[in-house]
Write a protein that holds these residues in place. Structure first.
Motif, mmCIF file in Angstrom:
data_model
loop_
_atom_site.group_PDB
_atom_site.id
_atom_site.type_symbol
_atom_site.label_atom_id
_atom_site.label_comp_id
_atom_site.label_asym_id
_atom_site.label_seq_id
_atom_site.Cartn_x
_atom_site.Cartn_y
_atom_site.Cartn_z
ATOM 1 N N THR A 1 0.948 -1.207 -0.072
ATOM 2 C CA THR A 1 -0.145 0.048 -0.074
ATOM 3 C C THR A 1 1.062 1.274 -0.196
ATOM 4 N N PHE B 1 -6.190 2.952 -0.049
ATOM 5 C CA PHE B 1 -7.190 2.283 0.624
ATOM 6 C C PHE B 1 -7.790 1.120 -0.125
ATOM 7 N N PRO B 2 -6.963 0.035 -0.084
ATOM 8 C CA PRO B 2 -7.168 -1.320 -0.798
ATOM 9 C C PRO B 2 -8.441 -1.880 -0.502
ATOM 10 N N ARG B 3 -9.041 -1.459 0.580
ATOM 11 C CA ARG B 3 -10.400 -2.131 0.867
ATOM 12 C C ARG B 3 -11.492 -1.733 -0.065
ATOM 13 N N LEU B 4 -11.393 -0.462 -0.347
ATOM 14 C CA LEU B 4 -12.148 0.312 -1.355
ATOM 15 C C LEU B 4 -12.230 -0.470 -2.587
ATOM 16 N N ASP C 1 -11.731 -3.486 -3.174
ATOM 17 C CA ASP C 1 -12.587 -4.600 -3.101
ATOM 18 C C ASP C 1 -13.965 -4.436 -3.159
ATOM 19 N N GLY C 2 -14.399 -3.190 -2.508
ATOM 20 C CA GLY C 2 -16.099 -3.198 -2.410
ATOM 21 C C GLY C 2 -16.267 -2.611 -3.799
ATOM 22 N N ASP D 1 -16.716 -6.066 -5.426
ATOM 23 C CA ASP D 1 -17.705 -6.767 -5.186
ATOM 24 C C ASP D 1 -19.094 -5.959 -5.667
ATOM 25 N N SER E 1 -12.273 -10.245 -7.454
ATOM 26 C CA SER E 1 -11.238 -9.951 -6.374
ATOM 27 C C SER E 1 -10.938 -8.492 -7.124
ATOM 28 N N GLY E 2 -10.423 -7.622 -5.969
ATOM 29 C CA GLY E 2 -9.903 -5.899 -6.562
ATOM 30 C C GLY E 2 -8.881 -6.319 -7.624
#
Length: 132
Positions: free
Chosen positions: A4, A48-51, A53-54, A57, A63-64
């Protein structure tokens, strides 16, 4: 965490490079805006890698990482198509300019020949008038 940080710093370094190239006028604005737009999407997603993945989805992608890979390939294909189009337009413009240059060169040569002939006639006329 290290990835990141590395991707975020790389994005910021690229952003600074693009801005500097634009400032020095070594990169045209239309290409600079393209790369700046891409960086304004990539930098937040890298920080913000979770963003990512969101978003994956939301789009139904597994996957991202798969989404980034797919979008990267699509982006590069679009850049290749655009650059091919630009090269084609430049080739056509170069051909047109070469044809116009050849026509102008022919006109100049014809005018030089005409002027040389006129000078020879004038010289003959002066010789005849001196002799006569």
């Amino acid at each position: 965490m290290k990835l990141t940080l590395v991707t975020g710093l790389t994005g910021l370094l690229l952003l600074a490079t693009i801005v500097e190239l634009l400032r020095r006028r070594q990169l045209r604005e239309k290409y600079g805006m393209l790369w700046l737009g891409l960086l304004f999407v990539v930098i937040p997603l890298s920080l913000f890698p979770r963003l990512l993945d969101g978003v994956a989805d939301l789009l139904g992608v597994a996957s991202g990482v798969s989404l980034v890979l797919f979008l990267g390939i699509v982006f590069l294909l679009l850049v290749c198509i655009h650059l091919s189009w630009e090269v084609s337009a430049l080739e056509e413009e170069t051909r047109t300019l070469a044809e116009e240059f050849a026509l102008l060169r022919a006109e100049v040569e014809a005018e030089r020949t005409e002027r040389a002939e006129w000078t020879r006639r004038l010289d003959r006329t002066e010789m005849v008038s001196r002799d006569g």
